[in-house]
Design a protein around this motif. Structure first.
Motif, mmCIF file in Angstrom:
data_model
loop_
_atom_site.group_PDB
_atom_site.id
_atom_site.type_symbol
_atom_site.label_atom_id
_atom_site.label_comp_id
_atom_site.label_asym_id
_atom_site.label_seq_id
_atom_site.Cartn_x
_atom_site.Cartn_y
_atom_site.Cartn_z
ATOM 1 N N MET A 1 0.851 -1.174 0.000
ATOM 2 C CA MET A 1 0.000 0.000 0.000
ATOM 3 C C MET A 1 0.901 1.244 0.000
ATOM 4 O O MET A 1 1.813 1.344 0.816
ATOM 5 C CB MET A 1 -0.906 -0.006 1.234
ATOM 6 N N PRO A 2 0.645 2.190 -0.903
ATOM 7 C CA PRO A 2 1.469 3.396 -0.921
ATOM 8 C C PRO A 2 1.258 4.248 0.329
ATOM 9 O O PRO A 2 0.235 4.149 0.996
ATOM 10 C CB PRO A 2 1.002 4.127 -2.180
ATOM 11 N N ARG B 1 14.091 15.305 1.025
ATOM 12 C CA ARG B 1 14.973 14.968 -0.103
ATOM 13 C C ARG B 1 15.767 13.705 0.197
ATOM 14 O O ARG B 1 15.877 12.816 -0.655
ATOM 15 C CB ARG B 1 15.922 16.130 -0.401
ATOM 16 N N ALA B 2 16.312 13.611 1.397
ATOM 17 C CA ALA B 2 17.110 12.437 1.766
ATOM 18 C C ALA B 2 16.246 11.181 1.825
ATOM 19 O O ALA B 2 16.666 10.105 1.373
ATOM 20 C CB ALA B 2 17.815 12.676 3.099
ATOM 21 N N HIS B 3 15.037 11.315 2.362
ATOM 22 C CA HIS B 3 14.124 10.157 2.429
ATOM 23 C C HIS B 3 13.762 9.689 1.022
ATOM 24 O O HIS B 3 13.789 8.486 0.736
ATOM 25 C CB HIS B 3 12.866 10.517 3.220
ATOM 26 N N ALA B 4 13.425 10.628 0.149
ATOM 27 C CA ALA B 4 13.060 10.260 -1.222
ATOM 28 C C ALA B 4 14.245 9.598 -1.927
ATOM 29 O O ALA B 4 14.065 8.599 -2.649
ATOM 30 C CB ALA B 4 12.579 11.486 -1.988
ATOM 31 N N ALA C 1 -4.214 4.934 -0.130
ATOM 32 C CA ALA C 1 -2.893 4.982 0.494
ATOM 33 C C ALA C 1 -3.022 5.203 2.002
ATOM 34 O O ALA C 1 -4.080 5.567 2.509
ATOM 35 C CB ALA C 1 -2.071 6.115 -0.122
ATOM 36 N N THR C 2 -1.926 5.009 2.673
ATOM 37 C CA THR C 2 -1.829 5.264 4.102
ATOM 38 C C THR C 2 -1.245 6.656 4.308
ATOM 39 O O THR C 2 -0.267 7.025 3.649
ATOM 40 C CB THR C 2 -0.900 4.231 4.770
ATOM 41 N N ARG D 1 11.522 3.666 9.528
ATOM 42 C CA ARG D 1 10.776 2.693 10.338
ATOM 43 C C ARG D 1 9.272 2.965 10.302
ATOM 44 O O ARG D 1 8.467 2.042 10.403
ATOM 45 C CB ARG D 1 11.292 2.683 11.772
ATOM 46 N N LEU D 2 8.882 4.227 10.172
ATOM 47 C CA LEU D 2 7.466 4.570 10.154
ATOM 48 C C LEU D 2 6.761 4.144 8.868
ATOM 49 O O LEU D 2 5.560 3.909 8.873
ATOM 50 C CB LEU D 2 7.287 6.084 10.337
ATOM 51 N N VAL D 3 7.505 4.059 7.771
ATOM 52 C CA VAL D 3 6.873 3.740 6.485
ATOM 53 C C VAL D 3 7.169 2.336 5.988
ATOM 54 O O VAL D 3 6.535 1.868 5.054
ATOM 55 C CB VAL D 3 7.242 4.768 5.385
#
Length: 176
Positions: A1-2, A20-23, A97-98, A173-175
């Motif tokens: 699930m997105p 930006r870093a997460h992406a 999505a979530t 960890r959250l995603v």
């Protein structure tokens, strides 16, 4: 699930930097920076708030369509109004999505230090001008308090951004 990962926090806390870093660490993730989108509209510097509302509506459509493709979106956006948050939650739900809301935080002295030392771009220059016109550092600190209250009301995690790598790990960890 997105996932629609909403990085909320006061100006200067590191929302855009962490987004930006997460992406970059999650290929295929759309980085939807509404403040950058705002700068694509002629006259935005003189009507920051009005342009922001128009661009938010456009960004909601963009994010909803992208989430429907099965891919994640990261949204670095300061929002203190529950009704505005609900618009983004609804967009995620509409796309199947979530929605994950997070408040980014750092100690007040560090926040103000970062805010005053951040790179000057057309967007940050306008935001800094607006902050000064509306109350300066006390406004930023009051906004921080409101965001922490919002996190408590909505049961959102608060992620400390003092250590960038630790903050990125917490977001992952959250995603994941």
């Amino acid at each position: 699930m997105p996932v629609l990962l909403h990085l909320n926090g006061p100006s200067g806390v590191g929302k855009s930097t962490l987004a930006r870093a997460h992406a970059a660490a999650h290929p295929g993730t759309l980085l939807c920076d509404i403040d950058e989108l705002r700068s694509w509209v002629s006259g935005w510097e003189d009507d920051f708030v009005g342009t922001g509302e128009a661009v938010r509506q456009t960004a909601l459509a963009l994010m909803t369509a992208y989430l429907r493709s099965g891919r994640d979106v990261v949204l670095p956006q300061l929002i203190v109004t529950p009704a505005q948050v609900e618009r983004f939650e609804a967009a995620a739900a509409e796309a199947g999505a979530t929605y994950v809301g997070v408040v980014l935080d750092v100690a007040p002295d560090t926040l103000l230090e970062r805010l005053h030392a951040r790179e000057v771009t057309p967007v940050t220059a306008v935001i800094s001008r607006i902050i000064e016109e509306r109350g300066g550092d006390p406004l930023v600190l009051e906004g921080r308090r409101q965001l922490l209250d919002l996190a408590g009301e909505r049961d959102w995690p608060v992620v400390d951004t003092t250590d960038r790598d630790a903050a990125l790990d917490a977001l992952a960890r959250l995603v994941d």
